[in-house]
Design an enzyme around this catalytic site. Sequence first.
Site, PDB file in Angstrom:
ATOM      1  N   THR A  81       3.186   9.076 -10.577  1.00  0.00           N
ATOM      2  CA  THR A  81       1.896   9.757 -10.596  1.00  0.00           C
ATOM      3  C   THR A  81       2.033  11.263 -10.402  1.00  0.00           C
ATOM      4  OG1 THR A  81      -0.162   9.968  -9.318  1.00  0.00           O
ATOM      5  CG2 THR A  81       1.741   9.154  -8.125  1.00  0.00           C
ATOM      6  N   ASP A  82       1.032  11.995 -10.860  1.00  0.00           N
ATOM      7  CA  ASP A  82       1.009  13.452 -10.615  1.00  0.00           C
ATOM      8  C   ASP A  82       0.754  13.767  -9.139  1.00  0.00           C
ATOM      9  OD1 ASP A  82      -1.704  12.768 -10.463  1.00  0.00           O
ATOM     10  OD2 ASP A  82      -2.360  14.142 -12.035  1.00  0.00           O
ATOM     11  N   GLU A  83       0.294  12.776  -8.372  1.00  0.00           N
ATOM     12  CA  GLU A  83      -0.060  13.040  -6.970  1.00  0.00           C
ATOM     13  C   GLU A  83       1.156  13.404  -6.122  1.00  0.00           C
ATOM     14  OE1 GLU A  83      -2.948  10.673  -5.067  1.00  0.00           O
ATOM     15  OE2 GLU A  83      -4.106  10.387  -6.891  1.00  0.00           O
TER      16      GLU A  83
ATOM     17  N   TYR B  67      -0.616   6.881  -0.078  1.00  0.00           N
ATOM     18  CA  TYR B  67      -0.310   6.398  -1.443  1.00  0.00           C
ATOM     19  C   TYR B  67       0.683   7.338  -2.118  1.00  0.00           C
ATOM     20  CZ  TYR B  67      -0.733   6.165  -6.525  1.00  0.00           C
ATOM     21  OH  TYR B  67      -0.440   6.129  -7.861  1.00  0.00           O
TER      22      TYR B  67
HETATM   23  P1  NAD Z   1      -3.708  -1.366 -10.468  1.00  0.00           P
HETATM   24  O1  NAD Z   1      -4.010  -1.233  -9.024  1.00  0.00           O
HETATM   25  O2  NAD Z   1      -4.836  -1.543 -11.427  1.00  0.00           O
HETATM   26  O3  NAD Z   1      -2.703  -2.569 -10.716  1.00  0.00           O
HETATM   27  C1  NAD Z   1      -1.586  -2.770  -9.916  1.00  0.00           C
HETATM   28  C2  NAD Z   1      -1.019  -4.136 -10.273  1.00  0.00           C
HETATM   29  O4  NAD Z   1       0.156  -4.347  -9.479  1.00  0.00           O
HETATM   30  C3  NAD Z   1      -1.978  -5.306  -9.955  1.00  0.00           C
HETATM   31  O5  NAD Z   1      -2.016  -6.180 -11.047  1.00  0.00           O
HETATM   32  C4  NAD Z   1      -1.370  -5.962  -8.729  1.00  0.00           C
HETATM   33  O6  NAD Z   1      -1.636  -7.355  -8.658  1.00  0.00           O
HETATM   34  C5  NAD Z   1       0.111  -5.670  -8.942  1.00  0.00           C
HETATM   35  N1  NAD Z   1       0.859  -5.681  -7.679  1.00  0.00           N
HETATM   36  C6  NAD Z   1       0.524  -5.077  -6.504  1.00  0.00           C
HETATM   37  N2  NAD Z   1       1.447  -5.342  -5.566  1.00  0.00           N
HETATM   38  C7  NAD Z   1       2.394  -6.114  -6.162  1.00  0.00           C
HETATM   39  C8  NAD Z   1       3.602  -6.694  -5.709  1.00  0.00           C
HETATM   40  N3  NAD Z   1       4.040  -6.553  -4.437  1.00  0.00           N
HETATM   41  N4  NAD Z   1       4.344  -7.397  -6.595  1.00  0.00           N
HETATM   42  C9  NAD Z   1       3.911  -7.571  -7.870  1.00  0.00           C
HETATM   43  N5  NAD Z   1       2.775  -7.059  -8.350  1.00  0.00           N
HETATM   44  C10 NAD Z   1       2.017  -6.334  -7.499  1.00  0.00           C
HETATM   45  O7  NAD Z   1      -2.841  -0.082 -10.840  1.00  0.00           O
HETATM   46  P2  NAD Z   1      -2.844   0.840 -12.136  1.00  0.00           P
HETATM   47  O8  NAD Z   1      -3.922   1.836 -12.009  1.00  0.00           O
HETATM   48  O9  NAD Z   1      -2.741  -0.008 -13.334  1.00  0.00           O
HETATM   49  O10 NAD Z   1      -1.454   1.621 -11.904  1.00  0.00           O
HETATM   50  C11 NAD Z   1      -0.236   1.092 -12.391  1.00  0.00           C
HETATM   51  C12 NAD Z   1       0.898   2.053 -12.058  1.00  0.00           C
HETATM   52  O11 NAD Z   1       0.639   3.335 -12.628  1.00  0.00           O
HETATM   53  C13 NAD Z   1       1.073   2.298 -10.561  1.00  0.00           C
HETATM   54  O12 NAD Z   1       2.441   2.383 -10.278  1.00  0.00           O
HETATM   55  C14 NAD Z   1       0.405   3.644 -10.326  1.00  0.00           C
HETATM   56  O13 NAD Z   1       0.981   4.316  -9.229  1.00  0.00           O
HETATM   57  C15 NAD Z   1       0.693   4.341 -11.638  1.00  0.00           C
HETATM   58  N6  NAD Z   1      -0.287   5.359 -12.021  1.00  0.00           N
HETATM   59  C16 NAD Z   1      -1.610   5.068 -12.111  1.00  0.00           C
HETATM   60  C17 NAD Z   1      -2.515   6.042 -12.530  1.00  0.00           C
HETATM   61  C18 NAD Z   1      -3.999   5.760 -12.657  1.00  0.00           C
HETATM   62  O14 NAD Z   1      -4.768   6.683 -12.892  1.00  0.00           O
HETATM   63  N7  NAD Z   1      -4.452   4.509 -12.522  1.00  0.00           N
HETATM   64  C19 NAD Z   1      -2.052   7.313 -12.860  1.00  0.00           C
HETATM   65  C20 NAD Z   1      -0.681   7.585 -12.742  1.00  0.00           C
HETATM   66  C21 NAD Z   1       0.199   6.600 -12.336  1.00  0.00           C
HETATM   67  O1  DAU Z   2      -3.717  11.276 -10.366  1.00  0.00           O
HETATM   68  C1  DAU Z   2      -3.233   9.991 -10.636  1.00  0.00           C
HETATM   69  C2  DAU Z   2      -3.844   9.033  -9.648  1.00  0.00           C
HETATM   70  O2  DAU Z   2      -5.205   8.874 -10.035  1.00  0.00           O
HETATM   71  C3  DAU Z   2      -3.149   7.679  -9.593  1.00  0.00           C
HETATM   72  O3  DAU Z   2      -1.843   7.858  -9.152  1.00  0.00           O
HETATM   73  C4  DAU Z   2      -3.909   6.756  -8.639  1.00  0.00           C
HETATM   74  O4  DAU Z   2      -3.324   5.468  -8.643  1.00  0.00           O
HETATM   75  C5  DAU Z   2      -5.349   6.643  -9.105  1.00  0.00           C
HETATM   76  O5  DAU Z   2      -6.093   5.867  -8.194  1.00  0.00           O
HETATM   77  C6  DAU Z   2      -5.962   8.033  -9.222  1.00  0.00           C
HETATM   78  O6  DAU Z   2      -6.141   8.646  -7.913  1.00  0.00           O
HETATM   79  P1  DAU Z   2      -7.438   9.491  -7.540  1.00  0.00           P
HETATM   80  O7  DAU Z   2      -7.603   9.504  -6.092  1.00  0.00           O
HETATM   81  O8  DAU Z   2      -7.430  10.794  -8.270  1.00  0.00           O
HETATM   82  O9  DAU Z   2      -8.553   8.555  -8.271  1.00  0.00           O
HETATM   83  P2  DAU Z   2     -10.000   8.073  -7.804  1.00  0.00           P
HETATM   84  O10 DAU Z   2     -10.634   7.436  -8.990  1.00  0.00           O
HETATM   85  O11 DAU Z   2      -9.964   7.308  -6.534  1.00  0.00           O
HETATM   86  O12 DAU Z   2     -10.733   9.452  -7.511  1.00  0.00           O
HETATM   87  C7  DAU Z   2     -10.867  10.457  -8.521  1.00  0.00           C
HETATM   88  C8  DAU Z   2     -11.572  11.641  -7.887  1.00  0.00           C
HETATM   89  O13 DAU Z   2     -12.927  11.253  -7.587  1.00  0.00           O
HETATM   90  C9  DAU Z   2     -10.975  12.080  -6.567  1.00  0.00           C
HETATM   91  O14 DAU Z   2     -11.060  13.490  -6.454  1.00  0.00           O
HETATM   92  C10 DAU Z   2     -11.862  11.422  -5.515  1.00  0.00           C
HETATM   93  C11 DAU Z   2     -13.210  11.369  -6.193  1.00  0.00           C
HETATM   94  N1  DAU Z   2     -14.069  10.214  -5.829  1.00  0.00           N
HETATM   95  C12 DAU Z   2     -13.531   8.969  -5.922  1.00  0.00           C
HETATM   96  C13 DAU Z   2     -14.276   7.862  -5.570  1.00  0.00           C
HETATM   97  C14 DAU Z   2     -13.692   6.473  -5.658  1.00  0.00           C
HETATM   98  C15 DAU Z   2     -15.373  10.418  -5.428  1.00  0.00           C
HETATM   99  O15 DAU Z   2     -15.864  11.572  -5.373  1.00  0.00           O
HETATM  100  N2  DAU Z   2     -16.119   9.323  -5.097  1.00  0.00           N
HETATM  101  C16 DAU Z   2     -15.617   8.054  -5.124  1.00  0.00           C
HETATM  102  O16 DAU Z   2     -16.365   7.094  -4.773  1.00  0.00           O
END
Ligand code: NAD
Ligand code: DAU
Length: 354
Positions: free
Chosen positions: A133-135, A159
């Site tokens: 992730t970019d985080e 996280y």
């Molecule tokens: P998600 O939370 O939707 O899905 C995560 C999946 O992992 C689920 O299906 C869950 O059941 C499975 N999981 C959790 N713990 C596990 C374990 N111990 N063993 C096996 N499976 C397990 O997540 P997502 O948003 O699809 O993110 C997927 C990947 O991409 C993550 O590594 C996340 O850090 C990365 N990522 C997500 C975002 C985003 O915006 N969603 C952005 C950048 C990177």
């Molecule tokens: O940047 C990549 C990341 O993006 C991934 O690595 C994470 O897995 C994914 O969850 C996401 O993280 P964020 O914290 O950026 O996503 P989220 O959707 O939770 O929040 C996006 C922005 O919106 C953040 O600045 C917090 C804000 N927010 C979020 C929620 C859930 C609100 O203002 N209100 C809310 O209820």
Amino acid sequence: MITVLVTGGAGFIGTNFVYFLRKNRPDWQVINLDLLTYAGNLENLAELQGDPGHIFVQGDVAHRGLLDSLFVRHAITRVVHFAAETHVDRSILDPAAFVRTNVLGTFNLLEATRQAWKQVPEQSGARFLHVSTDEVYGSLNFQDPPVTEDAPYAPSSPYAASKAAADWLVRSYFRTYGMPILITNCSNNYGPFQFPEKLIPFSLSQALEGKPIPIYGQGANVRDWLFVEDHCRAVLTVLEEGQCGETYNIGGRHEQPNLELVGLLLAALQELRPDLGDLKRLITFVPDRPGHDQRYALDTGKIEQALGWRPQVSLAEGLRRTVSWYLSHAEWLSRLRSGAYRAYLRQQYGEIVL
Ligand code: NAD
Ligand code: DAU
């Protein structure tokens, strides 16, 4: 035939990636390992029932014995590691699962892969891609330039810290053991199958029920949004063409302050559902997330120049496609928005969102 182990393939991005692979690499065998936590959903994979190219295994990436048996049973030469605990707010409420899955899970997967690939000849093209992730780069100021892959790590939330720890472990396996690893660091994804705890699907589902949409602080924090299909294409491109040992930033080139993004989302919803009335009235400012990162922004020059990848879906088109997917999956959404989900909402936001 190439056999790929995809972890977390019943979650948001994993589900999209598995469908993307079945469509674009139909001759590959996909082993999909997912624990099915609250964020994993087998229903997502219903269209793959009976597909011999997809094998689903319910299990934990931290379970070394299970991983070893998968490598014995299947000739796995590609690993794409999505499985993780992913929601920042949950990591603030209860970080333990994040350390267990994101750090220990990644460690066990690296170890199982390292042992198994001692037997694999170099020409098999074996590759382990860790999805991050970019985080990990931490918070930017509004005027800072986007960060490159060389930027120092400065994670803020449990996280982000757990993902950063995993990234460093993965890197160490290249440097120490010469394992063929790749890392991608991606910005915020949105699109079909996203669990309704994240900003876009949560705001959308609250709006559909005429309930308050909580915005942290002033809504000025900036995120860079990428349609999930573009992310899937980037991951496959890096898996096939990336240079082992390297990290690639993946971003959408669509930076938006949260309040403006939610405005665009609600406008897209209103176009398809004018009967819902003025949705902006639902926006409700709530106390800020602790340690809330102000802005993320990635320099994506490396993947663009080295591998020719660029995002193809504009924010307007991506939001339209996302809204229409959620409108046509009302039952999927309502099944997720009951039970433990309501308890989570109460714990995170209090009664106002219920
Ligand atoms: P998600 O939370 O939707 O899905 C995560 C999946 O992992 C689920 O299906 C869950 O059941 C499975 N999981 C959790 N713990 C596990 C374990 N111990 N063993 C096996 N499976 C397990 O997540 P997502 O948003 O699809 O993110 C997927 C990947 O991409 C993550 O590594 C996340 O850090 C990365 N990522 C997500 C975002 C985003 O915006 N969603 C952005 C950048 C990177
Ligand atoms: O940047 C990549 C990341 O993006 C991934 O690595 C994470 O897995 C994914 O969850 C996401 O993280 P964020 O914290 O950026 O996503 P989220 O959707 O939770 O929040 C996006 C922005 O919106 C953040 O600045 C917090 C804000 N927010 C979020 C929620 C859930 C609100 O203002 N209100 C809310 O209820």
